[in-house]
Design a protein around this motif. Structure first.
Motif, PDB file in Angstrom:
ATOM      1  N   GLY A 104    -102.946  11.459  46.966  1.00  0.00           N
ATOM      2  CA  GLY A 104    -103.862  12.406  47.596  1.00  0.00           C
ATOM      3  C   GLY A 104    -103.128  13.334  48.559  1.00  0.00           C
ATOM      4  O   GLY A 104    -103.384  14.543  48.600  1.00  0.00           O
ATOM      5  N   LEU A 105    -102.192  12.783  49.311  1.00  0.00           N
ATOM      6  CA  LEU A 105    -101.377  13.612  50.199  1.00  0.00           C
ATOM      7  C   LEU A 105    -100.496  14.567  49.398  1.00  0.00           C
ATOM      8  O   LEU A 105    -100.259  15.705  49.816  1.00  0.00           O
ATOM      9  N   CYS A 106    -100.013  14.107  48.240  1.00  0.00           N
ATOM     10  CA  CYS A 106     -99.233  14.998  47.374  1.00  0.00           C
ATOM     11  C   CYS A 106    -100.068  16.192  46.928  1.00  0.00           C
ATOM     12  O   CYS A 106     -99.588  17.335  46.915  1.00  0.00           O
ATOM     13  N   VAL A 107    -101.328  15.938  46.561  1.00  0.00           N
ATOM     14  CA  VAL A 107    -102.221  17.034  46.166  1.00  0.00           C
ATOM     15  C   VAL A 107    -102.419  18.006  47.320  1.00  0.00           C
ATOM     16  O   VAL A 107    -102.390  19.231  47.136  1.00  0.00           O
ATOM     17  N   LEU A 108    -102.625  17.471  48.511  1.00  0.00           N
ATOM     18  CA  LEU A 108    -102.813  18.325  49.683  1.00  0.00           C
ATOM     19  C   LEU A 108    -101.591  19.215  49.917  1.00  0.00           C
ATOM     20  O   LEU A 108    -101.721  20.446  50.084  1.00  0.00           O
ATOM     21  N   LEU A 109    -100.407  18.629  49.903  1.00  0.00           N
ATOM     22  CA  LEU A 109     -99.184  19.391  50.170  1.00  0.00           C
ATOM     23  C   LEU A 109     -98.882  20.386  49.046  1.00  0.00           C
ATOM     24  O   LEU A 109     -98.464  21.527  49.305  1.00  0.00           O
ATOM     25  N   LEU A 110     -99.100  19.968  47.807  1.00  0.00           N
ATOM     26  CA  LEU A 110     -98.863  20.872  46.677  1.00  0.00           C
ATOM     27  C   LEU A 110     -99.848  22.041  46.691  1.00  0.00           C
ATOM     28  O   LEU A 110     -99.471  23.170  46.346  1.00  0.00           O
ATOM     29  N   THR A 111    -101.087  21.780  47.068  1.00  0.00           N
ATOM     30  CA  THR A 111    -102.072  22.866  47.139  1.00  0.00           C
ATOM     31  C   THR A 111    -101.706  23.865  48.226  1.00  0.00           C
ATOM     32  O   THR A 111    -101.822  25.081  48.031  1.00  0.00           O
ATOM     33  N   LEU A 112    -101.247  23.379  49.364  1.00  0.00           N
ATOM     34  CA  LEU A 112    -100.810  24.285  50.426  1.00  0.00           C
ATOM     35  C   LEU A 112     -99.620  25.121  49.957  1.00  0.00           C
ATOM     36  O   LEU A 112     -99.560  26.330  50.218  1.00  0.00           O
ATOM     37  N   ALA A 113     -98.674  24.476  49.258  1.00  0.00           N
ATOM     38  CA  ALA A 113     -97.524  25.212  48.733  1.00  0.00           C
ATOM     39  C   ALA A 113     -97.966  26.233  47.690  1.00  0.00           C
ATOM     40  O   ALA A 113     -97.475  27.369  47.659  1.00  0.00           O
ATOM     41  N   ARG A 114     -98.911  25.828  46.841  1.00  0.00           N
ATOM     42  CA  ARG A 114     -99.399  26.737  45.803  1.00  0.00           C
ATOM     43  C   ARG A 114    -100.107  27.940  46.410  1.00  0.00           C
ATOM     44  O   ARG A 114     -99.930  29.078  45.951  1.00  0.00           O
ATOM     45  N   LEU A 115    -100.891  27.711  47.451  1.00  0.00           N
ATOM     46  CA  LEU A 115    -101.579  28.816  48.122  1.00  0.00           C
ATOM     47  C   LEU A 115    -100.576  29.763  48.769  1.00  0.00           C
ATOM     48  O   LEU A 115    -100.728  30.988  48.701  1.00  0.00           O
ATOM     49  N   GLY A 116     -99.551  29.187  49.421  1.00  0.00           N
ATOM     50  CA  GLY A 116     -98.539  30.028  50.041  1.00  0.00           C
ATOM     51  C   GLY A 116     -97.811  30.883  49.023  1.00  0.00           C
ATOM     52  O   GLY A 116     -97.563  32.073  49.243  1.00  0.00           O
ATOM     53  N   TRP A 117     -97.480  30.292  47.881  1.00  0.00           N
ATOM     54  CA  TRP A 117     -96.804  31.055  46.826  1.00  0.00           C
ATOM     55  C   TRP A 117     -97.738  32.082  46.211  1.00  0.00           C
ATOM     56  O   TRP A 117     -97.338  33.208  45.919  1.00  0.00           O
ATOM     57  N   ARG A 118     -99.002  31.714  46.060  1.00  0.00           N
ATOM     58  CA  ARG A 118     -99.992  32.593  45.420  1.00  0.00           C
ATOM     59  C   ARG A 118    -100.212  33.884  46.214  1.00  0.00           C
ATOM     60  O   ARG A 118    -100.527  34.933  45.640  1.00  0.00           O
ATOM     61  N   LEU A 119    -100.047  33.823  47.532  1.00  0.00           N
ATOM     62  CA  LEU A 119    -100.265  35.004  48.366  1.00  0.00           C
ATOM     63  C   LEU A 119     -99.339  36.157  47.980  1.00  0.00           C
ATOM     64  O   LEU A 119     -99.688  37.316  48.177  1.00  0.00           O
ATOM     65  N   GLY A 120     -98.180  35.839  47.446  1.00  0.00           N
ATOM     66  CA  GLY A 120     -97.240  36.895  47.087  1.00  0.00           C
ATOM     67  C   GLY A 120     -97.099  37.132  45.600  1.00  0.00           C
ATOM     68  O   GLY A 120     -96.240  37.912  45.193  1.00  0.00           O
ATOM     69  N   HIS A 121     -97.936  36.470  44.799  1.00  0.00           N
ATOM     70  CA  HIS A 121     -97.797  36.589  43.350  1.00  0.00           C
ATOM     71  C   HIS A 121     -99.177  36.708  42.713  1.00  0.00           C
ATOM     72  O   HIS A 121     -99.916  35.724  42.635  1.00  0.00           O
ATOM     73  N   ARG A 122     -99.497  37.898  42.271  1.00  0.00           N
ATOM     74  CA  ARG A 122    -100.799  38.139  41.653  1.00  0.00           C
ATOM     75  C   ARG A 122    -100.833  37.542  40.254  1.00  0.00           C
ATOM     76  O   ARG A 122     -99.872  37.692  39.486  1.00  0.00           O
ATOM     77  N   PRO A 123    -101.916  36.847  39.877  1.00  0.00           N
ATOM     78  CA  PRO A 123    -101.992  36.260  38.531  1.00  0.00           C
ATOM     79  C   PRO A 123    -102.231  37.332  37.478  1.00  0.00           C
ATOM     80  O   PRO A 123    -102.609  38.456  37.798  1.00  0.00           O
ATOM     81  N   PRO A 124    -102.007  37.008  36.222  1.00  0.00           N
ATOM     82  CA  PRO A 124    -102.297  37.972  35.152  1.00  0.00           C
ATOM     83  C   PRO A 124    -103.777  38.358  35.168  1.00  0.00           C
ATOM     84  O   PRO A 124    -104.625  37.551  35.558  1.00  0.00           O
ATOM     85  N   PRO A 125    -104.107  39.572  34.750  1.00  0.00           N
ATOM     86  CA  PRO A 125    -105.514  39.994  34.749  1.00  0.00           C
ATOM     87  C   PRO A 125    -106.330  39.222  33.725  1.00  0.00           C
ATOM     88  O   PRO A 125    -105.802  38.736  32.715  1.00  0.00           O
ATOM     89  N   LEU A 126    -107.628  39.103  33.989  1.00  0.00           N
ATOM     90  CA  LEU A 126    -108.529  38.459  33.036  1.00  0.00           C
ATOM     91  C   LEU A 126    -108.709  39.347  31.807  1.00  0.00           C
ATOM     92  O   LEU A 126    -108.525  40.565  31.889  1.00  0.00           O
ATOM     93  N   PRO A 127    -109.060  38.763  30.669  1.00  0.00           N
ATOM     94  CA  PRO A 127    -109.263  39.571  29.458  1.00  0.00           C
ATOM     95  C   PRO A 127    -110.293  40.671  29.676  1.00  0.00           C
ATOM     96  O   PRO A 127    -111.296  40.483  30.380  1.00  0.00           O
ATOM     97  N   ALA A 128    -110.059  41.829  29.079  1.00  0.00           N
ATOM     98  CA  ALA A 128    -110.915  43.001  29.300  1.00  0.00           C
ATOM     99  C   ALA A 128    -112.334  42.787  28.806  1.00  0.00           C
ATOM    100  O   ALA A 128    -113.274  43.419  29.312  1.00  0.00           O
ATOM    101  N   HIS A 129    -112.515  41.899  27.819  1.00  0.00           N
ATOM    102  CA  HIS A 129    -113.850  41.720  27.240  1.00  0.00           C
ATOM    103  C   HIS A 129    -114.803  40.935  28.134  1.00  0.00           C
ATOM    104  O   HIS A 129    -116.015  40.906  27.898  1.00  0.00           O
ATOM    105  N   MET A 130    -114.279  40.275  29.178  1.00  0.00           N
ATOM    106  CA  MET A 130    -115.135  39.432  30.011  1.00  0.00           C
ATOM    107  C   MET A 130    -116.142  40.258  30.808  1.00  0.00           C
ATOM    108  O   MET A 130    -115.789  41.271  31.404  1.00  0.00           O
ATOM    109  N   ARG A 131    -117.381  39.807  30.810  1.00  0.00           N
ATOM    110  CA  ARG A 131    -118.437  40.496  31.543  1.00  0.00           C
ATOM    111  C   ARG A 131    -118.268  40.266  33.050  1.00  0.00           C
ATOM    112  O   ARG A 131    -117.622  39.307  33.464  1.00  0.00           O
ATOM    113  N   PRO A 132    -118.862  41.124  33.875  1.00  0.00           N
ATOM    114  CA  PRO A 132    -118.744  40.950  35.337  1.00  0.00           C
ATOM    115  C   PRO A 132    -119.175  39.572  35.816  1.00  0.00           C
ATOM    116  O   PRO A 132    -118.533  38.991  36.694  1.00  0.00           O
ATOM    117  N   ILE A 133    -120.244  39.035  35.243  1.00  0.00           N
ATOM    118  CA  ILE A 133    -120.701  37.715  35.683  1.00  0.00           C
ATOM    119  C   ILE A 133    -119.695  36.639  35.321  1.00  0.00           C
ATOM    120  O   ILE A 133    -119.495  35.673  36.063  1.00  0.00           O
TER     121      ILE A 133
END
Length: 206
Positions: free
Chosen positions: A67-96
């Protein structure tokens, strides 16, 4: 800050894949969360069975450690995510659908932080005062969650309830997340699932 999306492409040509590090974060946390859900469900019953109690205590220690590993990995993932935008969602997806996808990801981030934090707080408040020793390496500190007038058992019960409710919520959200990924793969055929698979063409290495 680097906000450029991952530049790799899937072997099926469905656009950019997640980076290698994003994929590693995702699947490592996913495997740990599934293990925590299973072990949490088992050990809460086994701890009351004299024949399984000794094993249950060992599982409790592993449950806390992972459980502590999940907590620490999630914090690391969030920190990395702040500087790395994910790929865009498929164009066909509706707004909802886009809203639902973003909301689910935010909820998953929140739960992978809140559930282990509540577990940590629950252990810290326990009148038993049992230590947390991740993988037998060192003693993890308790959180200062008790005031001078607090009843440890009552505080522990409150954190336990929150931990259990959010853990079940996380399990339900994981099922919805998997169902949505399979729907994109087998119904929409849009390559969304393939972008996060640890195998396949061209994941970025950043």
């Amino acid at each position: 800050m680097n906000t450029a999306p991952a530049s790799g492409t899937t072997s099926a040509g469905h656009g950019p894949r997640y980076s290698a590090l994003a994929i590693a974060f995702h699947w490592t946390i996913a495997v740990l969360v599934l293990g925590l859900i299973a072990s949490g469900w088992w050990m809460t019953g086994a701890i009351r069975d004299p024949q399984r109690q000794a094993v249950a205590y060992d599982v409790y220690q592993l449950h806390k450690a992972f459980g502590l590993c999940v907590l620490l990995l999630t914090l690391a993932r969030l920190g990395w995510r702040l500087g790395h935008r994910p790929p865009p969602l498929p164009a066909h997806m509706r707004p909802i659908e886009r809203f639902g996808a973003h909301a689910a990801h935010v909820a998953l981030y929140a739960l992978t932080l809140a559930v282990p934090l509540l577990g940590w707080a629950m252990v810290s408040a326990s009148p038993l005062g049992l230590p947390t020793v991740p993988f037998g390496l060192f003693e993890w500190p308790h959180l200062p969650v008790l005031g001078p007038q607090d009843d440890p058992a009552s505080v522990e019960a409150g954190f336990k309830l929150g931990h259990e409710v959010l853990a079940y919520s996380a399990a339900a959200l994981v099922v919805l997340h998997v169902a949505a990924a399979l729907k994109h793969h087998f119904v929409d055929h849009d390559g969304l699932l393939g972008r996060m698979l640890p195998f396949g063409g061209g994941a970025a290495s950043s």
